[in-house]
Design a protein around this motif. Structure first.
Motif, mmCIF file in Angstrom:
data_model
loop_
_atom_site.group_PDB
_atom_site.id
_atom_site.type_symbol
_atom_site.label_atom_id
_atom_site.label_comp_id
_atom_site.label_asym_id
_atom_site.label_seq_id
_atom_site.Cartn_x
_atom_site.Cartn_y
_atom_site.Cartn_z
ATOM 1 N N GLU A 1 0.867 -1.284 0.011
ATOM 2 C CA GLU A 1 -0.013 -0.187 0.107
ATOM 3 C C GLU A 1 0.690 1.139 -0.037
ATOM 4 O O GLU A 1 0.312 2.312 -0.332
ATOM 5 C CB GLU A 1 -0.941 -0.114 1.199
ATOM 6 C CG GLU A 1 -1.977 -1.122 1.338
ATOM 7 C CD GLU A 1 -2.837 -1.056 2.645
ATOM 8 O OE1 GLU A 1 -2.473 -0.363 3.386
ATOM 9 O OE2 GLU A 1 -4.079 -1.713 2.422
ATOM 10 N N LYS A 2 2.171 1.163 0.336
ATOM 11 C CA LYS A 2 2.975 2.284 0.444
ATOM 12 C C LYS A 2 3.746 2.375 -0.792
ATOM 13 O O LYS A 2 4.623 3.286 -0.903
ATOM 14 C CB LYS A 2 4.031 2.126 1.730
ATOM 15 C CG LYS A 2 3.164 2.061 2.818
ATOM 16 C CD LYS A 2 4.020 2.028 4.324
ATOM 17 C CE LYS A 2 3.460 1.856 5.501
ATOM 18 N NZ LYS A 2 4.171 1.869 6.801
ATOM 19 N N GLY B 1 2.649 9.091 -6.139
ATOM 20 C CA GLY B 1 2.814 8.815 -4.528
ATOM 21 C C GLY B 1 2.438 7.369 -4.309
ATOM 22 O O GLY B 1 2.148 6.529 -4.749
ATOM 23 N N LYS C 1 -1.853 3.750 -1.592
ATOM 24 C CA LYS C 1 -3.121 3.833 -0.781
ATOM 25 C C LYS C 1 -3.751 5.168 -0.824
ATOM 26 O O LYS C 1 -4.719 5.451 -1.070
ATOM 27 C CB LYS C 1 -2.633 3.623 0.713
ATOM 28 C CG LYS C 1 -3.854 3.553 1.665
ATOM 29 C CD LYS C 1 -3.622 3.173 3.024
ATOM 30 C CE LYS C 1 -4.592 3.386 3.889
ATOM 31 N NZ LYS C 1 -4.278 2.927 5.360
ATOM 32 N N GLU C 2 -2.869 6.191 -0.996
ATOM 33 C CA GLU C 2 -3.001 7.628 -1.204
ATOM 34 C C GLU C 2 -3.717 7.971 -2.695
ATOM 35 O O GLU C 2 -4.608 8.723 -2.795
ATOM 36 C CB GLU C 2 -1.878 8.402 -0.769
ATOM 37 C CG GLU C 2 -1.495 8.444 0.760
ATOM 38 C CD GLU C 2 -0.513 9.325 1.014
ATOM 39 O OE1 GLU C 2 0.197 10.172 0.046
ATOM 40 O OE2 GLU C 2 0.166 9.307 1.910
ATOM 41 N N ALA C 3 -3.149 7.355 -3.544
ATOM 42 C CA ALA C 3 -3.416 7.734 -5.014
ATOM 43 C C ALA C 3 -4.813 7.044 -5.144
ATOM 44 O O ALA C 3 -5.544 7.565 -5.949
ATOM 45 C CB ALA C 3 -2.470 6.987 -6.042
ATOM 46 N N SER D 1 -7.159 6.596 -3.184
ATOM 47 C CA SER D 1 -8.258 7.403 -2.436
ATOM 48 C C SER D 1 -8.615 8.802 -2.520
ATOM 49 O O SER D 1 -9.475 9.478 -2.367
ATOM 50 C CB SER D 1 -7.963 7.221 -0.683
ATOM 51 O OG SER D 1 -6.578 7.955 -0.513
ATOM 52 N N SER D 2 -7.593 9.353 -3.512
ATOM 53 C CA SER D 2 -7.758 10.599 -3.786
ATOM 54 C C SER D 2 -8.867 10.784 -5.034
ATOM 55 O O SER D 2 -9.116 9.806 -5.745
ATOM 56 C CB SER D 2 -6.524 11.258 -4.585
ATOM 57 O OG SER D 2 -6.502 12.517 -5.226
ATOM 58 N N SER E 1 -6.404 13.001 -9.691
ATOM 59 C CA SER E 1 -4.808 12.842 -9.469
ATOM 60 C C SER E 1 -4.039 14.100 -9.889
ATOM 61 O O SER E 1 -3.122 14.248 -10.474
ATOM 62 C CB SER E 1 -4.556 12.047 -10.855
ATOM 63 O OG SER E 1 -4.985 12.692 -12.114
ATOM 64 N N SER F 1 -3.069 16.264 -7.850
ATOM 65 C CA SER F 1 -1.838 16.385 -6.889
ATOM 66 C C SER F 1 -0.484 15.558 -7.343
ATOM 67 O O SER F 1 0.531 15.751 -6.753
ATOM 68 C CB SER F 1 -2.300 15.978 -5.640
ATOM 69 O OG SER F 1 -2.610 14.451 -5.497
#
Length: 260
Positions: A173-174, A195, A198-200, A202-203, A206, A208
């Motif tokens: 996930e990281k 990135g 997990k963060e990509a 949930s955004s 994209s 960012s």
């Protein structure tokens, strides 16, 4: 993703920064001169991932196969007629899933592979922006924008479809997500990093994403810290070598799409 359908309704020079979504509807506007109906495109809310529409197929891999030891790829397609999503998780790209006329014309598929480079895992995702068909070339800017808006939904499909793997190996996930935009137009032929997975995923957008010169390079000689030694999707690591200028995939390591 209605990439080509939407693109045909909007001028290619439309500024993507002024757009706020990724789907289009036609509205009617009557001409004072001849009362003809003119299609006008507008954008609505971004697409939302619906698990009920996703079909996941496993071939040769399961949640016990760590992608740092056993090859693992994702082949993701969308059917405009049924709105169904199909994700194949296997050791190689599922070429049979990409043979239909719909996919060969729209080219809105997304393929991805897990890679271990110098001991660190990362997910590499490939999107075809333009090349191979003039319709894709004239709407390359819009296709690039739509792919960017849709990527979080695609990544959510990866995370949901391969959920058992990520539960068993939470470190994945990281892992950073690298996006390869393949285009015969230099402006859209680029690599971006979204990135950690997990963060990509949930955004909601994209936007960012940050552009990097390129992902880490694997060791030049045989080693145990890089896997697989060669990309499962293309031969070289340079994005310019993924597709030829005419839009056809290089065949150094076998074509991505058979029969193109």
């Amino acid at each position: 993703m209605r990439i080509l359908t939407a693109s045909l309704l909007v001028p290619s020079k439309l500024n993507p920064e002024k757009l706020n979504s990724n789907y289009f509807y036609r509205t009617r506007k009557r001409s004072k001169k001849n009362n003809s109906i003119v299609p006008v495109a507008r954008l609505v809310e971004p697409a939302i991932f619906e698990a009920s529409k996703l079909t996941v197929l496993f071939s040769g891999v399961d949640e016990e196969n760590h992608p740092g030891k056993v090859p693992r790829t994702y082949t993701f397609t969308h059917c405009d007629l049924t709105s169904k999503l199909t994700l194949t998780i296997s050791q190689t790209i599922n070429n049979s899933q990409l043979k239909g006329w719909h996919h060969r014309l729209h080219r809105d598929e997304v393929v991805a592979e897990w890679k271990k480079v110098k001991g660190k895992m990362s997910l590499h995702v490939y999107c075809h922006i333009s090349g191979g068909h003039f319709l894709l070339d004239i709407c390359a800017r819009l296709r690039y924008y739509i792919f960017c808006k849709e990527l979080p939904v695609v990544l959510k499909a990866f995370v949901y479809g391969d959920g058992n793997l990520l539960q068993n190996y939470t470190e994945l996930e990281k892992a950073p997500v690298w996006i390869y935009f393949n285009s015969n137009i230099q402006e859209f032929n680029k690599i971006e990093c979204l990135g950690p997975l997990k963060e990509a995923a949930s955004s909601s957008s994209s936007s960012s994403s940050r552009e990097i010169h390129g992902p880490p390079e694997p060791c030049q000689e045989s080693c145990t810290c890089c896997f697989p030694q060669r990309s499962l999707i293309h031969g070289p690591t340079s994005i310019s070598d993924v597709y030829r200028p005419d839009g056809r995939p290089n065949e150094i390591n076998g074509p991505i799409h058979q029969g193109m």
